[in-house]
Structures are given as C-alpha cells and as structure tokens.
Write a protein that holds these residues in place. Structure first.
Motif, short mmCIF file in Angstrom:
data_model
loop_
_atom_site.label_atom_id
_atom_site.label_comp_id
_atom_site.label_asym_id
_atom_site.label_seq_id
_atom_site.Cartn_x
_atom_site.Cartn_y
_atom_site.Cartn_z
N HIS A 191 -5.69 -1.35 -0.42
CA HIS A 191 -6.18 -0.98 1.41
C HIS A 191 -7.02 -2.00 1.60
O HIS A 191 -7.69 -1.93 2.36
CB HIS A 191 -6.53 0.70 0.27
CG HIS A 191 -7.75 1.18 1.24
ND1 HIS A 191 -9.50 1.08 1.90
CD2 HIS A 191 -6.94 2.02 2.68
CE1 HIS A 191 -9.22 1.71 2.93
NE2 HIS A 191 -7.90 2.00 3.25
N LEU A 210 2.41 1.81 -3.47
CA LEU A 210 1.53 1.95 -4.37
C LEU A 210 0.90 3.80 -4.31
O LEU A 210 1.09 4.29 -5.37
CB LEU A 210 0.55 1.57 -4.13
CG LEU A 210 0.22 0.25 -5.40
CD1 LEU A 210 -0.86 -0.65 -5.28
CD2 LEU A 210 0.64 0.46 -6.70
N ASN A 211 1.30 4.09 -2.64
CA ASN A 211 1.50 5.56 -2.41
C ASN A 211 2.34 6.55 -3.10
O ASN A 211 1.53 7.51 -3.61
CB ASN A 211 0.84 5.28 -1.14
CG ASN A 211 0.31 7.56 -0.51
OD1 ASN A 211 -0.80 6.69 0.29
ND2 ASN A 211 0.91 7.61 -0.65
N LEU A 246 1.52 6.66 -6.87
CA LEU A 246 0.35 7.48 -7.35
C LEU A 246 0.78 8.68 -7.44
O LEU A 246 0.06 9.36 -7.71
CB LEU A 246 -0.74 6.49 -6.34
CG LEU A 246 -1.16 5.26 -7.05
CD1 LEU A 246 -2.34 4.97 -6.42
CD2 LEU A 246 -1.54 6.48 -8.17
N ALA A 305 1.12 -1.05 -0.39
CA ALA A 305 0.22 0.36 -0.11
C ALA A 305 0.54 1.30 -0.19
O ALA A 305 0.43 1.86 -0.61
CB ALA A 305 -0.84 -0.11 0.96
N ALA A 356 -3.29 0.75 -11.03
CA ALA A 356 -2.14 1.67 -10.32
C ALA A 356 -3.32 2.04 -8.74
O ALA A 356 -3.79 1.28 -8.13
CB ALA A 356 -1.04 2.48 -9.98
N LEU A 357 -4.19 2.41 -9.41
CA LEU A 357 -5.19 3.19 -8.38
C LEU A 357 -6.08 1.91 -8.20
O LEU A 357 -6.20 1.65 -6.52
CB LEU A 357 -6.06 4.91 -9.73
CG LEU A 357 -7.60 4.91 -8.35
CD1 LEU A 357 -6.70 5.74 -6.35
CD2 LEU A 357 -8.05 5.99 -8.92
N GLU A 409 -5.63 -1.11 -8.47
CA GLU A 409 -4.79 -2.24 -7.25
C GLU A 409 -4.49 -1.10 -6.09
O GLU A 409 -4.37 -2.08 -5.12
CB GLU A 409 -3.18 -1.99 -7.86
CG GLU A 409 -3.57 -3.14 -9.11
CD GLU A 409 -2.20 -3.32 -9.55
OE1 GLU A 409 -0.76 -2.94 -8.88
OE2 GLU A 409 -1.83 -3.31 -11.03
N TYR A 410 -4.51 0.22 -5.68
CA TYR A 410 -4.25 0.30 -4.14
C TYR A 410 -5.85 0.42 -3.68
O TYR A 410 -5.40 0.08 -2.43
CB TYR A 410 -4.05 2.22 -4.72
CG TYR A 410 -3.81 2.97 -2.93
CD1 TYR A 410 -2.95 2.81 -2.14
CD2 TYR A 410 -5.15 3.61 -3.12
CE1 TYR A 410 -2.92 2.90 -1.12
CE2 TYR A 410 -5.25 4.14 -1.52
CZ TYR A 410 -4.53 3.96 -0.28
OH TYR A 410 -3.80 4.23 0.62
N ASN A 411 -6.26 0.84 -4.36
CA ASN A 411 -7.74 0.49 -3.75
C ASN A 411 -8.22 -1.08 -3.66
O ASN A 411 -8.74 -0.88 -2.39
CB ASN A 411 -8.44 0.82 -4.51
CG ASN A 411 -8.60 2.42 -4.22
OD1 ASN A 411 -9.08 3.21 -3.52
ND2 ASN A 411 -9.30 3.44 -5.09
#
Length: 86
Positions: A44, A23-24, A27, A20, A36-37, A39-41
């Motif tokens: 999370h 990825l943060n 981003l 996380a 990527a967003l 994947e991040y969600n």
C-alpha cells in the motif's frame, strides 16, 4: 522517451495495485496472518508513492476528489491513464 517513461510507471502502478488487491482478498479470509498484513501495508505504501510520483509528473490518475491537480485543471488533458497504447 517521455511516453516510454510514463507507460513504464503506469505499468508499475498496475502491477503493485494487482498485488495489493490479491493481498486484500487473501486477508479477507486469513485475517490473522500477520506477515500478509505487513506485506499488504508495504505494498500500500509503495502504491501510494508510485501514484503520487505519477501524478506529479503526468497529472491525475483519477478524479472526483481522489487526486489533486496542479494549475490549470489537469484532468481534461490527455491521454488519460486508460487511453495508453501498449
């Protein structure tokens, strides 16, 4: 065996939390990357589920209003997450 399960779950939380954070950071400089967003969600959501599972089984991971507690107050019970021996 219970301590092994606890450590395995804590390790899984650390691994997902690392993903996380990575990825943060990505981003922060690639804000238009929709994949990527997504994947991040996903990461999370997985992280929140893992933390909730840990806290239901072993007590809070953090304090100061970030984690709920069962009765009686569980924060003072050890070992705390950072005191785990690997």
């Amino acid at each position: 065996m219970m301590m092994d399960d606890r450590l395995a779950l804590l390790r899984q939380i650390q691994e997902v939390e690392f993903a996380a954070v990575e990825l943060n950071l990505y981003l922060d400089t690639h804000m238009e990357d929709q994949r990527a967003l997504m994947e991040y969600n996903q990461i999370h959501k997985q992280l929140m589920m893992l933390k909730q599972q840990y806290e239901m089984l072993y007590g809070p991971l953090t304090n100061f209003g970030f984690s709920p507690s069962q009765y009686p107050w569980k924060w003072i019970e050890g070992p705390w997450p950072w005191e785990q021996v690997y």
